[in-house]
Design a protein around this motif. Structure first.
Motif, mmCIF file in Angstrom:
data_model
loop_
_atom_site.group_PDB
_atom_site.id
_atom_site.type_symbol
_atom_site.label_atom_id
_atom_site.label_comp_id
_atom_site.label_asym_id
_atom_site.label_seq_id
_atom_site.Cartn_x
_atom_site.Cartn_y
_atom_site.Cartn_z
ATOM 1 N N ASP A 1 0.826 -1.208 0.000
ATOM 2 C CA ASP A 1 0.000 0.000 0.000
ATOM 3 C C ASP A 1 0.862 1.261 0.000
ATOM 4 O OD1 ASP A 1 -2.230 -1.583 0.025
ATOM 5 O OD2 ASP A 1 -2.602 -1.366 2.183
ATOM 6 N N GLN A 2 2.069 1.163 0.581
ATOM 7 C CA GLN A 2 2.962 2.331 0.666
ATOM 8 C C GLN A 2 4.084 2.274 -0.363
ATOM 9 O OE1 GLN A 2 4.134 3.496 4.697
ATOM 10 N NE2 GLN A 2 2.618 2.074 5.532
ATOM 11 N N SER A 3 4.025 1.283 -1.254
ATOM 12 C CA SER A 3 5.062 1.122 -2.298
ATOM 13 C C SER A 3 6.457 0.996 -1.691
ATOM 14 C CB SER A 3 5.011 2.308 -3.266
ATOM 15 O OG SER A 3 3.753 2.382 -3.910
ATOM 16 N N ILE A 4 6.546 0.229 -0.611
ATOM 17 C CA ILE A 4 7.831 -0.043 0.039
ATOM 18 C C ILE A 4 8.232 -1.484 -0.278
ATOM 19 C CG2 ILE A 4 9.055 -0.233 2.238
ATOM 20 C CD1 ILE A 4 7.129 1.836 3.381
ATOM 21 N N PRO A 5 9.411 -1.730 -0.819
ATOM 22 C CA PRO A 5 9.842 -3.118 -1.090
ATOM 23 C C PRO A 5 9.831 -3.945 0.187
ATOM 24 C CG PRO A 5 11.344 -1.529 -2.089
ATOM 25 C CD PRO A 5 10.431 -0.744 -1.199
ATOM 26 N N CYS A 6 9.371 -5.189 0.081
ATOM 27 C CA CYS A 6 9.277 -6.068 1.254
ATOM 28 C C CYS A 6 9.883 -7.424 0.923
ATOM 29 C CB CYS A 6 7.821 -6.231 1.686
ATOM 30 S SG CYS A 6 7.602 -7.308 3.127
ATOM 31 N N TYR A 7 10.768 -7.894 1.769
ATOM 32 C CA TYR A 7 11.396 -9.208 1.630
ATOM 33 C C TYR A 7 10.938 -10.061 2.815
ATOM 34 C CZ TYR A 7 14.566 -7.044 -1.749
ATOM 35 O OH TYR A 7 15.088 -6.387 -2.831
ATOM 36 N N SER A 8 10.264 -11.166 2.520
ATOM 37 C CA SER A 8 9.775 -12.047 3.580
ATOM 38 C C SER A 8 10.590 -13.337 3.601
ATOM 39 C CB SER A 8 8.293 -12.384 3.365
ATOM 40 O OG SER A 8 7.499 -11.233 3.507
ATOM 41 N N PHE A 9 10.940 -13.794 4.799
ATOM 42 C CA PHE A 9 11.696 -15.036 4.989
ATOM 43 C C PHE A 9 10.889 -15.969 5.873
ATOM 44 C CE2 PHE A 9 14.795 -11.874 3.926
ATOM 45 C CZ PHE A 9 15.786 -12.528 3.210
ATOM 46 N N HIS A 10 11.053 -17.255 5.647
ATOM 47 C CA HIS A 10 10.361 -18.255 6.454
ATOM 48 C C HIS A 10 11.375 -19.278 6.951
ATOM 49 C CE1 HIS A 10 7.806 -21.652 7.572
ATOM 50 N NE2 HIS A 10 6.794 -20.792 7.635
ATOM 51 N N VAL A 11 11.255 -19.674 8.223
ATOM 52 C CA VAL A 11 12.169 -20.649 8.795
ATOM 53 C C VAL A 11 11.404 -21.553 9.752
ATOM 54 C CG1 VAL A 11 12.821 -19.135 10.720
ATOM 55 C CG2 VAL A 11 14.374 -20.964 10.025
ATOM 56 N N ASP A 12 11.789 -22.812 9.806
ATOM 57 C CA ASP A 12 11.299 -23.726 10.835
ATOM 58 C C ASP A 12 12.194 -23.508 12.050
ATOM 59 O OD1 ASP A 12 10.701 -25.813 12.533
ATOM 60 O OD2 ASP A 12 10.548 -27.314 10.955
ATOM 61 N N LEU A 13 11.776 -22.610 12.923
ATOM 62 C CA LEU A 13 12.656 -22.162 13.999
ATOM 63 C C LEU A 13 12.993 -23.276 14.985
ATOM 64 C CD1 LEU A 13 14.159 -19.661 14.973
ATOM 65 C CD2 LEU A 13 12.237 -19.175 16.487
ATOM 66 N N LYS A 14 12.044 -24.160 15.255
ATOM 67 C CA LYS A 14 12.334 -25.248 16.184
ATOM 68 C C LYS A 14 13.482 -26.107 15.661
ATOM 69 C CE LYS A 14 7.688 -25.702 18.203
ATOM 70 N NZ LYS A 14 8.097 -25.417 19.601
ATOM 71 N N ARG A 15 13.414 -26.456 14.385
ATOM 72 C CA ARG A 15 14.469 -27.263 13.782
ATOM 73 C C ARG A 15 15.787 -26.483 13.733
ATOM 74 N NH1 ARG A 15 13.303 -29.716 7.953
ATOM 75 N NH2 ARG A 15 11.762 -30.842 9.219
ATOM 76 N N PHE A 16 15.695 -25.221 13.361
ATOM 77 C CA PHE A 16 16.896 -24.383 13.274
ATOM 78 C C PHE A 16 17.577 -24.258 14.639
ATOM 79 C CE2 PHE A 16 18.949 -20.170 13.340
ATOM 80 C CZ PHE A 16 19.817 -20.305 12.258
ATOM 81 N N ALA A 17 16.786 -24.075 15.695
ATOM 82 C CA ALA A 17 17.345 -23.945 17.044
ATOM 83 C C ALA A 17 18.048 -25.230 17.472
ATOM 84 C CB ALA A 17 16.246 -23.582 18.037
ATOM 85 N N ARG A 18 17.423 -26.385 17.181
ATOM 86 C CA ARG A 18 18.068 -27.660 17.521
ATOM 87 C C ARG A 18 19.388 -27.818 16.778
ATOM 88 N NH1 ARG A 18 12.712 -29.687 17.019
ATOM 89 N NH2 ARG A 18 13.207 -30.472 14.929
ATOM 90 N N LYS A 19 19.393 -27.483 15.498
ATOM 91 C CA LYS A 19 20.592 -27.614 14.674
ATOM 92 C C LYS A 19 21.729 -26.754 15.201
ATOM 93 C CE LYS A 19 22.303 -26.657 10.009
ATOM 94 N NZ LYS A 19 21.937 -26.106 8.673
ATOM 95 N N GLU A 20 21.406 -25.530 15.622
ATOM 96 C CA GLU A 20 22.444 -24.600 16.064
ATOM 97 C C GLU A 20 22.745 -24.708 17.557
ATOM 98 O OE1 GLU A 20 24.190 -22.937 14.046
ATOM 99 O OE2 GLU A 20 23.027 -23.295 12.236
#
Length: 503
Positions: free
Chosen positions: A92-111
């Motif tokens: 609506d404001q003509s601002i570029p938007c970059y969206s990311f998705h992560v499986d945080l539970k899996r990522f937390a276990r891995k790290e």
């Protein structure tokens, strides 16, 4: 473009909260007119308030805004709705938007992190990834005054030193926090005046996390029953502690130069007689810096570990203590040596010489250490780091190819602004560096001219001045980047930000 004076004279009207944030940004030199700012937006009141305020200021200072949203995958449909809300707001404001998705539970276990730590680490990786891709100047995040209070109380309750009482800095590297001067209530009132709604994360309403318990129970109780200005006073104390911490950093840096020698395997040799003359507060800081040099990080290093090393000076030669990250401190004839437990002693005599260029990360043969080099062009509002691991140089004064190596015949260093030079061999003798350590010290060199005697001083010839246009940043890294700190993201630490974005 209108100046700060223009709007005060009534050339244009600014919402009082926007004016308050603008003055705070100017006070801390957060952004210059025309810069590109990457804004972290979750969809909650704080981050939506940040985006809206910066959007207003962009009309006056021509900021170029880019939004990053991270879906942690923890709240199912609600998280997807947050993402859609942010993306629509930006559209609506003509601002570029970059969206990311992560499986945080899996990522937390891995790290090997908690979900809270992993979420923060992943978000900042995404912010930095986008900043570099769009050639952005700053990353704006939406911490506000209560966040400072919660952080300080959280650190106090689990145990901390002075740095843990400094709260959240307004500026760190390229990260800016324009809302630290305002409260959550002020932000919500501002959004209501603008007729805007925001998303509410239900997990923030529970006491599942320690910070939520402080936010919902402790701070409100204190402000209701002890002092309604408690939050403001905590933030003011944080500012004072930040000033004290910076002063101690400068004192500790000078003391480190005086009594610690760093070998090429990042072995820290602490000279006992000069160390004993230091005030106990500075002794502790010197020891923490020494551990940081060897380990590459200080998380999980607490007061008990530091005191164990201090007490070694009263022990017999050969006594030792073991520290986190496979580090040991050993009592020697000269003082104390801090090194990796697993170090192969035969590697100490190994000669190192390798050509390097910026940007790049270079592993030191026979060690677990790395040296990172990169060039900065937008640095005018940044303070030169005051620490052992990072140094700045005037990049355009480098005449030859750079090398990371041990010493060679004919090496020299410039000692002052008048151009007085000294052979490296003579400098080492004058500084009373033991003969057996001289071949171990790593150098960053421009031909025979030494830019940096790592663990010691830099050449005056390459110091950053008002005329400097480009800065070469040289940073020593330990065995493994600390993924829990944003600095490791800048330094190209562990990856973990997959290219799962839209926008």
């Amino acid at each position: 473009m209108m100046t700060d004076i223009d709007y005060r004279k009534g050339a244009w009207k600014m919402d009082y909260l926007v004016e308050k944030v603008n003055e705070y940004m100017q006070e801390h030199h957060m952004a210059q007119a025309g810069e590109k700012i990457v804004v972290g937006v979750s969809g909650g009141a704080d981050s939506l308030g940040l985006l809206t305020i910066l959007s207003e200021l962009a009309g006056y200072f021509h900021y170029d805004l880019v939004v990053v949203h991270v879906n942690h995958g923890l709240r199912g449909k609600a998280a997807d709705q947050d993402q859609s809300f942010v993306e629509k707001t930006c559209k609506d404001q003509s601002i570029p938007c970059y969206s990311f998705h992560v499986d945080l539970k899996r990522f937390a276990r891995k790290e090997g992190m908690s979900e809270e730590e992993a979420g923060r680490y992943y978000r900042y990786q995404c912010f930095e990834k986008v900043r570099r891709e769009v050639d952005g100047d700053k990353i704006a995040v939406a911490h506000q005054r209560e966040d400072v209070c919660e952080t300080i109380l959280f650190n106090m309750f689990r145990g901390t030193g002075i740095k843990g009482l400094t709260g959240i800095p307004p500026v760190r590297d390229v990260i800016i926090r324009p809302l630290l001067c305002v409260s959550r209530a002020e932000i919500e009132n501002y959004l209501q005046r603008k007729g805007l709604t925001w998303r509410t994360d239900e997990t923030n309403l529970t006491d599942a996390y320690t910070r939520n318990k402080i936010r919902h129970n402790i701070l409100p109780y204190v402000e209701e029953h002890i002092n309604p200005s408690a939050g403001q006073h905590i933030q003011e104390m944080a500012g004072l502690m930040r000033d004290i911490s910076l002063y101690l950093d400068r004192q500790a840096e000078a003391a480190f130069d005086q009594c610690v020698s760093v070998g090429k395997n990042l072995v820290c040799a602490i000279h006992g007689e000069s160390f004993k003359k230091l005030d106990v507060v500075i002794q502790r800081e010197v020891l923490r810096r020494s551990i940081g040099v060897v380990a590459g990080k200080l998380k999980d290093v607490d007061r008990e570990h530091v005191e164990m090393i201090r007490k070694l000076l009263d022990k017999h030669v050969g006594r030792r203590c073991h520290l986190p990250y496979q580090i040991q401190a050993v009592r020697t004839y000269e003082g104390i040596t801090i090194k990796k437990d697993t170090m192969n002693e035969q590697q100490l005599d190994k000669v190192i010489c390798m050509d390097v260029a910026a940007p790049g990360i270079y592993g030191i043969p026979g060690t677990s250490a790395e040296v990172e080099l990169f060039v900065k062009e937008n640095f005018k509002n940044e303070e030169i780091p005051v620490n052992r691991y990072t140094k700045w140089f005037d990049y355009d004064k480098i005449e030859n190819s750079l090398s990371i190596r041990t010493r060679e015949n004919g090496d020299f260093i410039t000692l002052d602004g008048q151009g007085h030079k000294k052979l490296l061999k003579r400098w080492m003798i004058d500084e009373k560096i033991p003969r057996e350590e001289r071949e171990q010290i790593l150098l960053l060199a421009d031909g025979p001219h030494v830019l940096w005697i790592m663990g010691h001083r830099i050449s005056d010839n390459y110091k950053v001045t008002a005329a400097t246009k480009r800065v070469l940043v040289a940073r020593i890294k330990g065995e493994k980047s600390d993924g829990r700190q944003y600095q490791s993201v800048i330094a190209g630490g562990r990856s973990g930000c997959p290219d799962t974005r839209t926008g």
